[in-house]
Design a protein around this motif. Structure first.
Motif, PDB file in Angstrom:
ATOM      1  N   ALA A   1      -5.708  11.595  25.005  1.00 48.41           N
ATOM      2  CA  ALA A   1      -7.144  11.767  25.272  1.00 48.41           C
ATOM      3  C   ALA A   1      -7.968  11.750  23.992  1.00 48.41           C
ATOM      4  O   ALA A   1      -9.197  11.647  24.044  1.00 48.41           O
ATOM      5  CB  ALA A   1      -7.374  13.084  26.012  1.00 48.41           C
ATOM      6  N   MET A   2      -7.277  11.847  22.834  1.00 46.26           N
ATOM      7  CA  MET A   2      -8.004  11.877  21.550  1.00 46.26           C
ATOM      8  C   MET A   2      -7.800  10.535  20.842  1.00 46.26           C
ATOM      9  O   MET A   2      -8.259   9.523  21.330  1.00 46.26           O
ATOM     10  CB  MET A   2      -7.496  13.034  20.697  1.00 46.26           C
TER      11      MET A   2
ATOM     12  N   VAL B   1     -12.883  21.490  14.024  1.00 46.23           N
ATOM     13  CA  VAL B   1     -12.882  21.088  15.437  1.00 46.23           C
ATOM     14  C   VAL B   1     -14.177  20.339  15.770  1.00 46.23           C
ATOM     15  O   VAL B   1     -14.159  19.312  16.466  1.00 46.23           O
ATOM     16  CB  VAL B   1     -12.699  22.315  16.371  1.00 46.23           C
ATOM     17  N   GLY B   2     -15.300  20.827  15.247  1.00 45.45           N
ATOM     18  CA  GLY B   2     -16.567  20.123  15.447  1.00 45.45           C
ATOM     19  C   GLY B   2     -16.535  18.731  14.835  1.00 45.45           C
ATOM     20  O   GLY B   2     -17.042  17.767  15.426  1.00 45.45           O
TER      21      GLY B   2
ATOM     22  N   GLN C   1     -13.931  16.824  14.456  1.00 42.43           N
ATOM     23  CA  GLN C   1     -13.105  15.962  15.292  1.00 42.43           C
ATOM     24  C   GLN C   1     -13.906  15.458  16.497  1.00 42.43           C
ATOM     25  O   GLN C   1     -13.819  14.289  16.874  1.00 42.43           O
ATOM     26  CB  GLN C   1     -11.841  16.713  15.736  1.00 42.43           C
ATOM     27  N   LEU C   2     -14.716  16.331  17.075  1.00 42.55           N
ATOM     28  CA  LEU C   2     -15.541  15.894  18.206  1.00 42.55           C
ATOM     29  C   LEU C   2     -16.546  14.835  17.757  1.00 42.55           C
ATOM     30  O   LEU C   2     -16.725  13.806  18.415  1.00 42.55           O
ATOM     31  CB  LEU C   2     -16.267  17.075  18.843  1.00 42.55           C
ATOM     32  N   ASN C   3     -17.196  15.077  16.626  1.00 42.30           N
ATOM     33  CA  ASN C   3     -18.146  14.086  16.105  1.00 42.30           C
ATOM     34  C   ASN C   3     -17.461  12.755  15.816  1.00 42.30           C
ATOM     35  O   ASN C   3     -18.028  11.688  16.042  1.00 42.30           O
ATOM     36  CB  ASN C   3     -18.820  14.613  14.833  1.00 42.30           C
TER      37      ASN C   3
ATOM     38  N   ILE D   1     -14.747  11.481  17.303  1.00 42.78           N
ATOM     39  CA  ILE D   1     -14.461  10.798  18.571  1.00 42.78           C
ATOM     40  C   ILE D   1     -15.731  10.176  19.145  1.00 42.78           C
ATOM     41  O   ILE D   1     -15.739   9.034  19.599  1.00 42.78           O
ATOM     42  CB  ILE D   1     -13.836  11.789  19.594  1.00 42.78           C
ATOM     43  N   GLU D   2     -16.827  10.927  19.075  1.00 44.36           N
ATOM     44  CA  GLU D   2     -18.099  10.410  19.613  1.00 44.36           C
ATOM     45  C   GLU D   2     -18.593   9.199  18.836  1.00 44.36           C
ATOM     46  O   GLU D   2     -19.253   8.325  19.391  1.00 44.36           O
ATOM     47  CB  GLU D   2     -19.160  11.506  19.571  1.00 44.36           C
TER      48      GLU D   2
ATOM     49  N   ARG E   1     -20.816  13.088   6.759  1.00 48.49           N
ATOM     50  CA  ARG E   1     -20.926  14.372   7.457  1.00 48.49           C
ATOM     51  C   ARG E   1     -19.708  14.609   8.350  1.00 48.49           C
ATOM     52  O   ARG E   1     -19.167  15.699   8.419  1.00 48.49           O
ATOM     53  CB  ARG E   1     -22.200  14.419   8.291  1.00 48.49           C
TER      54      ARG E   1
ATOM     55  N   ASP F   1     -24.663  22.256  15.977  1.00 51.16           N
ATOM     56  CA  ASP F   1     -23.893  21.018  15.833  1.00 51.16           C
ATOM     57  C   ASP F   1     -22.388  21.279  15.884  1.00 51.16           C
ATOM     58  O   ASP F   1     -21.909  22.175  15.195  1.00 51.16           O
ATOM     59  CB  ASP F   1     -24.257  20.370  14.490  1.00 51.16           C
ATOM     60  N   PRO F   2     -21.594  20.550  16.648  1.00 52.72           N
ATOM     61  CA  PRO F   2     -22.032  19.531  17.622  1.00 52.72           C
ATOM     62  C   PRO F   2     -22.445  20.187  18.951  1.00 52.72           C
ATOM     63  O   PRO F   2     -21.673  20.965  19.511  1.00 52.72           O
ATOM     64  CB  PRO F   2     -20.760  18.695  17.841  1.00 52.72           C
TER      65      PRO F   2
ATOM     66  N   LEU G   1     -20.032  20.258  22.027  1.00 51.79           N
ATOM     67  CA  LEU G   1     -18.916  21.211  21.932  1.00 51.79           C
ATOM     68  C   LEU G   1     -19.369  22.628  22.269  1.00 51.79           C
ATOM     69  O   LEU G   1     -18.716  23.339  23.041  1.00 51.79           O
ATOM     70  CB  LEU G   1     -18.314  21.163  20.522  1.00 51.79           C
TER      71      LEU G   1
ATOM     72  N   GLU H   1     -11.766  14.981  28.949  1.00 53.52           N
ATOM     73  CA  GLU H   1     -10.516  15.585  28.512  1.00 53.52           C
ATOM     74  C   GLU H   1     -10.513  15.923  27.023  1.00 53.52           C
ATOM     75  O   GLU H   1     -10.067  17.002  26.623  1.00 53.52           O
ATOM     76  CB  GLU H   1      -9.383  14.600  28.820  1.00 53.52           C
ATOM     77  N   SER H   2     -10.993  15.005  26.184  1.00 49.60           N
ATOM     78  CA  SER H   2     -10.921  15.266  24.743  1.00 49.60           C
ATOM     79  C   SER H   2     -11.797  16.460  24.382  1.00 49.60           C
ATOM     80  O   SER H   2     -11.396  17.328  23.589  1.00 49.60           O
ATOM     81  CB  SER H   2     -11.320  14.034  23.932  1.00 49.60           C
TER      82      SER H   2
ATOM     83  N   ILE I   1     -10.027  19.724  25.383  1.00 53.96           N
ATOM     84  CA  ILE I   1      -8.972  20.117  24.445  1.00 53.96           C
ATOM     85  C   ILE I   1      -9.601  20.813  23.238  1.00 53.96           C
ATOM     86  O   ILE I   1      -9.163  21.887  22.815  1.00 53.96           O
ATOM     87  CB  ILE I   1      -8.144  18.885  23.992  1.00 53.96           C
ATOM     88  N   LEU I   2     -10.665  20.199  22.712  1.00 52.88           N
ATOM     89  CA  LEU I   2     -11.327  20.778  21.539  1.00 52.88           C
ATOM     90  C   LEU I   2     -12.026  22.098  21.865  1.00 52.88           C
ATOM     91  O   LEU I   2     -12.072  23.001  21.032  1.00 52.88           O
ATOM     92  CB  LEU I   2     -12.327  19.762  20.960  1.00 52.88           C
TER      93      LEU I   2
ATOM     94  N   ALA J   1     -11.367  25.463  19.855  1.00 50.91           N
ATOM     95  CA  ALA J   1     -12.480  26.167  19.210  1.00 50.91           C
ATOM     96  C   ALA J   1     -12.588  27.608  19.701  1.00 50.91           C
ATOM     97  O   ALA J   1     -12.884  28.521  18.920  1.00 50.91           O
ATOM     98  CB  ALA J   1     -13.783  25.417  19.452  1.00 50.91           C
TER      99      ALA J   1
END
Lengths: 300, 300
Positions: free
Chosen positions: A91-92, A159-160, A162-164, A166-167, A181, B31-32, B35, B110-111, B114-115, B119
């Motif tokens: 999923a990542m 963790v933030g 990683q989300l950024n 993926i986005e 960033r 930010d983000p 999340l 899903e991703s 998980i995050l 977090a």
């Protein structure tokens, strides 16, 4: 310290970290055996241990004994490993290989890999609490270190990031500023925290701590740029994973944005600036200086 | 304490926990934003806050002030919520609804889910370190609490229990003994730890701590049995999720192994035994006694 000296330093520190992690984690036959086997699979998969070694070297750079930093340095590696296991998930980033071995979910299945990450992350904080209680460092300072590491690796840190990341994947309008960033949070923040925590544990005053923070920030970014360059120019055999993956997966990287040669120059300038930050430090900071140079001169 | 008194007690404590979690977590626009919105979605999804309330009530039961336990109780809820978000994932239990709302991965993907779990788990330990530094409780005691909670929720505790649970699903040869072991780890261990930690923070001596531990172990198991029974007999509207899911998904439960009426009796006996463990405690333990009875007499 010459090149041979640096390699000896790196392998000795690596051995200390590995030994502590081996003895701390429940054995591969502890219940549930599958979970503990899978945790050890990713933890002892040949990682360079850059973050814990930076933490230890930073402690030494301000006159602290390496043994003080060791448990916290090892906890940082647990956090780094958990983040790799989760980042590799379908999923990542959906990666099949890392360090020349199948990724955790390819080897043990997706549900186990999710739990492996959770357990490694939990073990990091549990280890700091347990080793902290047995340490000569004051419990108050240990709580400060745990707060540093938690902030760096949580929703507003790693963790933030990683989300950024993926986005941002596959987006056309990514600017260099945005990429910096993302990387500052995703990779840089844990490297910066490793250096800072080493300084705190070594007893650095406010000035040295602030210098180490700037140093850590700059080498953190240089490290990520070097990683991106290796994905373009590196040798598959040494890297242990296919090269060119970033491009084929539409990942945002420095070479993609500025070209390989400018990216390489950028990394060199960052390391030079980092070294300037700690130029007032004595010879006890030689290992961390050498590691900074090593970061942009590695083959994997 | 009558029933109305208990309900007031529960809602007051719940409000305190929610207020602290609201103020501690980064706002939904930090930010983000995705999340932080997703973290708050699951954290404020109408959870009963049983674990944190048990922790606070246990602190009070040994004469401690509730405010001492509040930050650690809230950290326990962060851990509980992370475990729910990850357990619901497609690779795990693959649930679409929880507490009447879409599960995190159904809502945010899903991703992100998980995050979110990662977090929340990180935030739990970060919060304990941060609030611990500002507390009147000694930093050493706070490290002990963090060690307790980390051990309970890690690979040999809650995470290990979840792996055993997944492995056992759909197996024909599951015995009652094995089921108890799974549940003791998966659910019981965090409830036990909540009670123990409350006792430690409230200043319990070795004897009371050991009595609270037995109490916590028994109500932890009773809680899980009651949960299983609700899945068979409960009302969908009150539960906020479809009933009968355990059976349709081939999950191992108490009612499946021993029938609903024997399971109910078992839960009642466990709570009676739990109350016997703390019968020497004074009236300050009345809330925790009432909560124990509430655990097997709830509708959701």
């Amino acid at each position: 310290m010459d090149n041979a000296g640096l390699l000896t330093y790196l392998s000795e520190r690596r051995l200390e970290v590995d030994r502590l992690l081996h003895s701390y984690l429940p054995g591969p036959k502890s219940d549930p055996p599958l979970l503990h086997e899978a945790m050890r699979y990713s933890l002892f998969a040949g990682g360079k241990r850059i973050r814990p070694i930076l933490c230890i070297a930073s402690c030494e750079a301000v006159g602290g004994r390496s043994v003080l930093a060791l448990p916290f340095a090892s906890a940082i590696e647990l956090i780094h490993t958990y983040s790799l296991v989760h980042d590799d998930l379908p999923a990542m980033d959906d990666d099949a290989y890392r360090r020349g071995k199948l990724t955790n979910h390819k080897m043990f299945g997706e549900s186990t890999a999710i739990l492996v990450g959770d357990a490694l992350l939990t073990a990091a904080f549990t280890m700091m609490a347990e080793k902290g209680l047995a340490s000569t460092i004051s419990p108050k300072k240990i709580l400060r270190v745990m707060l540093e590491l938690g902030s760096a690796s949580g929703s507003t840190g790693m963790v933030g990031g990683q989300l950024n990341d993926i986005e941002a994947q596959g987006k056309e309008d990514l600017t260099l500023e945005k990429l910096k960033r993302i990387h500052t949070h995703k990779t840089g923040v844990l490297i910066r925290a490793s250096v800072r925590i080493g300084g705190i544990l070594g007893g650095a005053g406010p000035k040295k701590r602030s210098q180490l923070t700037c140093f850590g920030e700059k080498i953190g970014l240089a490290f990520q740029i070097a990683d991106d360059v290796l994905d373009v120019e590196g040798e598959e055999k040494k890297l242990g994973k296919p090269v060119g993956q970033d491009e084929s997966k539409g990942r945002c990287t420095y070479p993609a944005l500025m070209g390989v040669s400018r990216a390489k120059k950028e990394a060199i300038v960052l390391v030079e600036e980092a070294l300037t930050e700690i130029k007032s430090f004595g010879p006890e900071a030689d290992p961390i200086r050498q590691i900074a140079l090593f970061i942009i001169d590695r083959e994997k």
